[in-house]
Scaffold this motif. Sequence first.
Motif, short mmCIF file in Angstrom:
data_model
loop_
_atom_site.label_atom_id
_atom_site.label_comp_id
_atom_site.label_asym_id
_atom_site.label_seq_id
_atom_site.Cartn_x
_atom_site.Cartn_y
_atom_site.Cartn_z
N VAL A 151 1.01 -1.25 0.01
CA VAL A 151 -0.07 0.02 -0.10
C VAL A 151 0.76 1.30 0.02
O VAL A 151 2.03 1.15 0.49
N ILE A 152 0.16 2.31 -0.36
CA ILE A 152 1.23 3.54 -0.36
C ILE A 152 0.20 4.26 0.69
O ILE A 152 -1.07 4.48 0.28
N LEU A 153 1.06 4.99 1.58
CA LEU A 153 0.37 5.82 2.72
C LEU A 153 0.65 7.12 2.25
O LEU A 153 1.69 7.80 2.04
N ASN A 154 -0.31 8.22 2.56
CA ASN A 154 -0.04 9.68 2.75
C ASN A 154 0.73 9.94 4.13
O ASN A 154 0.64 9.10 5.21
N PRO A 155 0.99 11.11 4.42
CA PRO A 155 1.41 11.77 5.56
C PRO A 155 0.73 11.41 6.75
O PRO A 155 1.11 11.25 7.79
N SER A 156 -0.60 11.31 6.41
CA SER A 156 -1.62 11.05 7.56
C SER A 156 -1.82 9.53 7.93
O SER A 156 -2.63 9.31 8.88
N GLY A 157 -1.27 8.76 7.09
CA GLY A 157 -1.23 7.26 7.36
C GLY A 157 -2.31 6.63 6.73
O GLY A 157 -2.63 5.63 6.88
N GLU A 158 -3.03 7.46 5.69
CA GLU A 158 -4.28 6.95 5.03
C GLU A 158 -3.77 5.94 3.73
O GLU A 158 -2.77 6.84 3.05
N ILE A 159 -4.38 5.11 3.33
CA ILE A 159 -4.12 4.41 2.28
C ILE A 159 -4.70 5.49 0.85
O ILE A 159 -5.75 5.46 0.80
N VAL A 160 -3.69 5.44 -0.22
CA VAL A 160 -4.04 6.26 -1.12
C VAL A 160 -3.73 5.21 -2.54
O VAL A 160 -4.26 5.71 -3.49
N ALA A 161 -3.17 4.24 -2.48
CA ALA A 161 -2.99 3.33 -3.58
C ALA A 161 -2.72 1.99 -3.01
O ALA A 161 -2.23 1.69 -1.75
N CYS A 162 -3.05 0.96 -3.69
CA CYS A 162 -2.71 -0.46 -3.34
C CYS A 162 -2.37 -1.34 -4.46
O CYS A 162 -2.65 -1.17 -5.36
N GLY A 163 -1.84 -2.51 -3.96
CA GLY A 163 -1.34 -3.55 -5.26
C GLY A 163 -1.08 -4.86 -4.85
O GLY A 163 -0.86 -5.09 -3.54
N ARG A 164 -1.21 -5.72 -5.69
CA ARG A 164 -0.66 -7.23 -5.28
C ARG A 164 0.08 -7.89 -6.36
O ARG A 164 0.06 -7.71 -7.54
N ILE A 165 0.76 -8.91 -5.78
CA ILE A 165 1.83 -9.70 -6.77
C ILE A 165 1.79 -10.93 -6.21
O ILE A 165 2.00 -11.19 -4.98
N HIS A 166 1.98 -11.99 -7.05
CA HIS A 166 2.25 -13.25 -6.86
C HIS A 166 2.85 -14.08 -7.91
O HIS A 166 2.84 -13.61 -9.13
#
Length: 302
Positions: A47-62
């Motif tokens: 996940v990508i977190l902003n300065p407030s610790g909120e998720i702003v993007a996500c992704g998965r890989i296998h």
Amino acid sequence: MFTISTPKSEQELNDYFHFRWQWLREQWGFPEGSEKDEYETVSEHRVILNPSGEIVACGRIHLNTAEEAQIRHIAVDKKYRRKGVGHLILGALEVVARDLGAKRTVTNSRETSISFFSSCGYSIEKEAPVELGKLKRKHMFKLLVDNNVLVLHPQWCKELQDTWHEKIPITEHMGITLHQYTERTIETRASLNKNINLHGSMFAGSIFSQATLTGWGMIFLQLKQKEMQGEIVLGDGNIHYHKPITMRPRAICNIESVKARFDLLKANKKCPIELTVDIHDGDVSVASFTGKYWVIPEKKEA
């Protein structure tokens, strides 16, 4: 400033899956839970977190195979699109793919995201199955090239990798690959996911196997360089473990540690070789292996 993070706690995972559902499933009328599939437990999540610790993007890989990794479920909060966040999450997943030993990444892209993946070096390979029963997709791929890796004598290195896979098939299942060779140094990598124990760290036996193969590989390439031949066998091996491996298994052997009597091999006699292999978890030293090998000269035809 954005932060790349791996969701681990129950709350972090719940937030991660909710975010994925919110941006990839909710608008199509699918209930929470529909964003998950059977690959969740064998995947790496970021996940990508902003300065407030909120998720702003996500992704998965296998991993699909030892050499191919599949990227799925990339989502970016609408407020953060076109700000480089998508490239950031994709780059983070490609780093994971390289660490797992993958040679290429693939993704099934919706038509609306084809231009994004194309801008990141992906090419359309074929049609992909329709998603959610209505969304057309394209199967796209990208070859992973690490420009910082120096591999001298690539033909010898390929022969070594092929020899491992053909004569010791478990090496492919363990994800052990030749990462770098400079004539003075050899480095191998292994997949943590394929060698993980119930404590979340690498099996001690897998570490020993990787160290043994790294030393074997150094001798193989040295023989190539000296235009000599012989059968390489391990006579004895000792390893001292300092710390567990929980991230990125690396094994390194430097030429300075190699003590060999190649003059005996030239005289058609058994050649003893001693060497040391250092094991790292990323950049942290975690174990040291000392191996005693023999190179047995090939029998000459009468």
